[in-house]
Design a protein around this motif. Sequence first.
Motif, PDB file in Angstrom:
ATOM      1  N   ARG A   1       0.824  -1.200   0.000  1.00 13.08           N
ATOM      2  CA  ARG A   1       0.000   0.000   0.000  1.00 13.08           C
ATOM      3  C   ARG A   1       0.863   1.257   0.000  1.00 13.08           C
ATOM      4  O   ARG A   1       0.609   2.206  -0.742  1.00 13.08           O
TER       5      ARG A   1
ATOM      6  N   PRO B   1      -7.048  -4.847  -1.069  1.00 19.27           N
ATOM      7  CA  PRO B   1      -6.601  -3.763  -0.182  1.00 19.27           C
ATOM      8  C   PRO B   1      -6.080  -4.248   1.177  1.00 19.27           C
ATOM      9  O   PRO B   1      -5.060  -3.737   1.659  1.00 19.27           O
ATOM     10  N   GLN B   2      -6.740  -5.232   1.779  1.00 19.49           N
ATOM     11  CA  GLN B   2      -6.303  -5.669   3.110  1.00 19.49           C
ATOM     12  C   GLN B   2      -4.905  -6.285   3.055  1.00 19.49           C
ATOM     13  O   GLN B   2      -4.077  -6.037   3.926  1.00 19.49           O
TER      14      GLN B   2
ATOM     15  N   ARG C   1      -2.689  -5.668   0.843  1.00 15.88           N
ATOM     16  CA  ARG C   1      -1.737  -4.598   0.513  1.00 15.88           C
ATOM     17  C   ARG C   1      -1.388  -3.751   1.746  1.00 15.88           C
ATOM     18  O   ARG C   1      -0.326  -3.161   1.811  1.00 15.88           O
ATOM     19  N   ASN C   2      -2.312  -3.713   2.688  1.00 15.24           N
ATOM     20  CA  ASN C   2      -2.047  -2.946   3.901  1.00 15.24           C
ATOM     21  C   ASN C   2      -0.975  -3.581   4.784  1.00 15.24           C
ATOM     22  O   ASN C   2      -0.340  -2.898   5.571  1.00 15.24           O
TER      23      ASN C   2
ATOM     24  N   LEU D   1      -5.593   0.632   9.597  1.00 12.46           N
ATOM     25  CA  LEU D   1      -5.559  -0.004   8.276  1.00 12.46           C
ATOM     26  C   LEU D   1      -6.389  -1.283   8.313  1.00 12.46           C
ATOM     27  O   LEU D   1      -6.305  -2.046   9.274  1.00 12.46           O
TER      28      LEU D   1
ATOM     29  N   SER E   1     -14.076  -2.189   5.289  1.00  9.46           N
ATOM     30  CA  SER E   1     -13.359  -1.941   4.038  1.00  9.46           C
ATOM     31  C   SER E   1     -13.894  -0.700   3.336  1.00  9.46           C
ATOM     32  O   SER E   1     -13.134   0.077   2.762  1.00  9.46           O
TER      33      SER E   1
ATOM     34  N   PHE F   1     -12.573   2.336   5.135  1.00 11.36           N
ATOM     35  CA  PHE F   1     -11.154   2.552   4.828  1.00 11.36           C
ATOM     36  C   PHE F   1     -11.013   3.178   3.442  1.00 11.36           C
ATOM     37  O   PHE F   1     -10.253   4.123   3.241  1.00 11.36           O
TER      38      PHE F   1
ATOM     39  N   ASN G   1      -9.600   7.171   2.402  1.00 14.31           N
ATOM     40  CA  ASN G   1      -8.546   7.479   1.441  1.00 14.31           C
ATOM     41  C   ASN G   1      -9.065   8.188   0.204  1.00 14.31           C
ATOM     42  O   ASN G   1      -8.359   8.955  -0.421  1.00 14.31           O
TER      43      ASN G   1
ATOM     44  N   GLY H   1     -12.120  -1.072  -4.181  1.00 12.90           N
ATOM     45  CA  GLY H   1     -11.862  -0.877  -2.757  1.00 12.90           C
ATOM     46  C   GLY H   1     -12.447  -1.966  -1.881  1.00 12.90           C
ATOM     47  O   GLY H   1     -11.943  -2.243  -0.796  1.00 12.90           O
TER      48      GLY H   1
END
Lengths: 290, 169, 804
Positions: A79, A104-105, A107-108, B58, B112, B115, B119, B131
């Motif tokens: 990320r 995304p998770q 990548r975090n 995160l 999610s 989050f 951003n 996303g």
Amino acid sequence: MYSVPFDYLCAHNIQEALKLLSEYGEEGRVIAGGQSLIPLMKLRLARPKCLVDIKRVPGLSFINKENGHLKVGALTTHRELGVSDLIRSDLPIMHEAAQVIADPQVRNLGTLVGALCQAEPSGDWAPVVLALGGRLKCVGQKGERVLEAKEFFVDAYTTLLQPGEILTEVNLPIPGARAGGAYLKVQRRAGDFAVAGVAVQLTLDEAGLCKDIGIGLSGAGLTPLRAVAVEELLRGRRISAEILEEASRCLAGSVDPISDLRGSSKYKTDVLKVTLKRAVQLAASRSKRS
Amino acid sequence: MPNSKRIEMKINGESYAAEVEPRLLLVDFLRVNARLTGTHVGCDTSNCGACTVMLDGLTVKSCTVFAVQADGREIFTVEGLSKDGKLHPIQESFRDHHALQCGYCTPGMMLSSLFLLSNKPNPTEEEVRKGISGNICLCTGYQHIVNAVLDVAKRGQRQQKKRPRSGKN
Amino acid sequence: MSKVGNRGVIGQPIKRKEDQRLITGKGIFVDDIVLPEMLHASFVRSPYGHAYVKRIDASRALGLPGVVDVVTGEEFAKFVRPQKAHSGLDSPTARALEDYGIAVKKAIYHGEAVAAVVALDKYTAKDAVELVEVDYDPLPPLVDAEESMSDGAVKIHDGTPTNVVWHKTYNYGDVDKAFSKADLIVKSRLYFDRFMAAPLETYVIIASFDRGQEVMTVYCNSAHPGRDVFLVAGALNLSPNRVRLICQDNGGSFGNKNNIYPYTALIGYLAMKTGRPVKWVMDRNEHLLASGHGNEMIYYGEIAVKKDGTILGIKARLIADEGSELRSEPRGAMVWIRQLTTFYRFRHLRMEVNAVLTNKCPTGSMRAYGKVQHCFLIESLIEKAARQLRLDPAEIRFKNFILPKEMPYKNPAGNIYDGGDYPGCLRRTLEMVGYEDWRKKQQKLRREGKCLGIGIAMAMESQGGNLAPLWKKGHKSSGSVGSAMIRIDADGNISASVDSMSMGHSHQTTTAQIVADVLSVSPDDVDVFAGFDSWITAFGERYSGSYASRFSTVHHGAIFGAAKRMREKILRHGAFLLGSAVNKVELVQDGKVRVKGTKKSAGLKEVASNAWLNTGVLPKDLEAGLVVHYVYKAPLKPLESAELGKGNFSLTYAYGGAAAVVEVDPGTGMVKLLKIVLVDDPGRCINPMVCEGQVHGQIGHQVGAALYERLLYDKTDGRLLTSTFKDYLLPTAADFPTLETAIMETPSLFSPLGARGMAEGGGVPQIAVINAVRDALSPLGIEIDSSHIEPEEILRRIQERTDR
């Protein structure tokens, strides 16, 4: 699905991490994000006796620009690379790749370095680092050494990294003028590993000939591969349909994909061939625009 | 317990401490030790996102994090979303848009979404879809979820317009 | 549409009652429940597709601290009675099947349980599973149904004469004569791929045995709890009223959780044996291996048509791959009888059905169960005929549709379609997708070498009856029941329950809407508690549960019937309280009883209080209290002939149309879905917001089946290759374009509220996507014969054509 029991040790500096790792030898594993390792441990395909967590080691998370290079630290996540302005401006191919890694998770938490150490043959980072001609700084108790990315991946899920060593930094040259890069990934579904991925980083000269080119491949064999023969073929040539046809034939002769659920070896080869053409063309068109 | 380790973390602002095996998954720490059962397990292999929580702000999949890794850190779960009985805008929007059916993926899906919005406060439909691509939903075909997230963004924008900018952020 | 009640809350998109708890993390799913002293179970599973279990050595596992017990299949078989679900089938193999839910002597599919471990915690249970040593004697696995039905094939169940569990040919009309008049006969060998419903919540069971009362309490997430009470009781040798089965929040089923019951019995036994509550949470790998798969099918189909596209008849030989046991099956293989010719007016059809066992996970109910397979056959044959006749796929369908004016329409098997506007549905679908525009665009793109395809499909989904008479002698009707209860307490609080499980269906909301509408109250005033408790829910015996879209048909009927009776009760008690005749009072706002034309009224609370508490004054013929239990039976007539497969097997015949636009990448074979639209006709929406959500879910699941989800077995070792979500791919939000849906409301002529089932839709999005890929590849002369397409296969086919 739960891992087998293991010891967990949290290192607070790199020396401590190296010391702990040396105690466990081959039974010890470094963990940072854990996004490759933990799923394998839960499936009990990886059974380390000990995890050495380096997440709390200070000074390992960075993206620095120095002497025409970008340096990325061991704890820098997918990320962080994906949202970095430096990466976007200086290594757009990395910016592009960071958007298509898993989800995304993941990548975090997951890191560039972790992904390289995992040496997943269908991963996204290795081909990009190969195409860029990256160098890897590995630190052990006996000192440090710098390895070329192209020599790093030696076998299935196996790298030159020795037990007790930690890859602390990836060093990537920033391409100069008239450079263009592209990472094209063919995936069955959003977030899946690549059926095939091709990373191309090239520079055209003023006459439009390919001055320099690096090509990294995903899904092309037991390890991530650098397509050296194809690079040689294209170097000094004008990017045309004919030469790309020749390049894709050359590629077919230099890869040996593993047959798996993402496709047979033949299919992956076919996809690599077509993706190579598209990626080179895209990189060339970007180079002209830059 | 062999090799057990004492850990402590803040979950939704409250401290929880326990002696745990290193292999204990964060999701089990949340569900079993802290008895916060709003976070669910769907796939065991880090592919479905039902177990999504926030770790230091995160989103992460709590089935792919060992609890010991979260020692000393801050976790945020679905239970922390509404304050004093008032629903968070993401919760309201999920309800208003019928963005949940069985509700199993919903806690992870909302986190999610949140989050993403933190951003990208004004995402396109495609950005919303990407996303939340780490969260699987079998019930909704995602459309109502996408609509709900876009609407939270829109509502947020309207609020911004209504409220004159104060000096502070 | 008949007007019901006077509040008109039926048909309103009201917000769901379920949501508050689910969005705040306060839902209670089975794994959220912790009982005192609870133990944790885990199963040892066969790594082979087919193998004798020679020896099980549990000593190392038992030596692990925290392990309480290890129970082998053989031990289970001593104490747990096998399920013989389909002993009524006229086949020696079916009669011989004894399904313990665990391998006793032989493991017959990859992932079949062979032993169970019970431990103090779930981590230790998993550790112990690894320590149980099992010696196997592997046999060649049969993963191909055609091979399995061949004469020399090894028998999957020892001692049975054949692996074919059911074989029958049904004839309707005179198919040979019809074929003799054909201008064109098109033949296909089609294949319906194996996939499944993979809800995010796997199977979870907690069993607890009260040795004093001899009562087995089970918390589980079954979708078919009323039936499971009987199956579990039978297996554990208890009377059904001694099994208390409780379900609450349920993380999705789509048919899959109908197949949980063999495990419920096993976990029940573990609780009996250990004397402590036992919890079992199936992990995802186990769920993919050993829960319940969807029907896999091979078909040899033929369609006879005239030049103008008129369909004359269809012949087909079906080979249904049932997996290793019969659980819901062979329902999925025979359900097509309920909607034989779907939308089309041809009257001649022959179907030969073969239900065959293989060394794979047992199949069972799944969204559009059996119907999607049938619709795929019909729609594929029509599609191919259209291409050969150079007719537009829409045109050939319009040519053959049954028209609204012919409703109710009796199809050749005697099923009576309950209304609908099939051409209207397709027209709407074509308009929504922008059919003509896409066709023009396609011409242009084809010239540029692009592979764009537009696919349409229609699919039917029958529901509200059952198929048991087809194999159970003595059953004369295919009726079934739904059961509902309404109670108004002395304070006027209204509680309603229905014997259907909500797994995202929104039953709490829609049930409240129906009750509120009839009782003239607000849905907020009707409490519908989630779940099912066999000691509390007045359930309709084995029929209760959520399957085959029953909520919209029989359960609606039950709630509606109960509410109407309650309304009568309130009026009678109100009239008594107001000193008026029943025919002089009416129910008005907030459930108030008013003497017509006056201001004299009594509130619901007052009426309820009097009905419950002031019973001494009530007249003899006025029953005290306000409780209604109503059992609704679908108004189906006795079958014409179960033997010939004739009669009306369903109350309603829901249907939908879908259109998909795809682009195929000729370089990689990858398919990108550019657009998908679906028009669904549920007859009448109780809550349009909920209906829309259900239809979206249908698209998600069925597009997944076409492009992403497949259960693939290795032909040599019988292993399931797609056994985690890393390989069994579920589509994400990023894989879909905006979903476009529309609801048509052509009321059912037969169901009480005019509603039909919905959002199973016979798998119409899946078929539309496949048809779109067929359309994209048609210039190359490529025919797609399977219901799921892998990019590799597409590329291979393209290369075959272009390399020539």
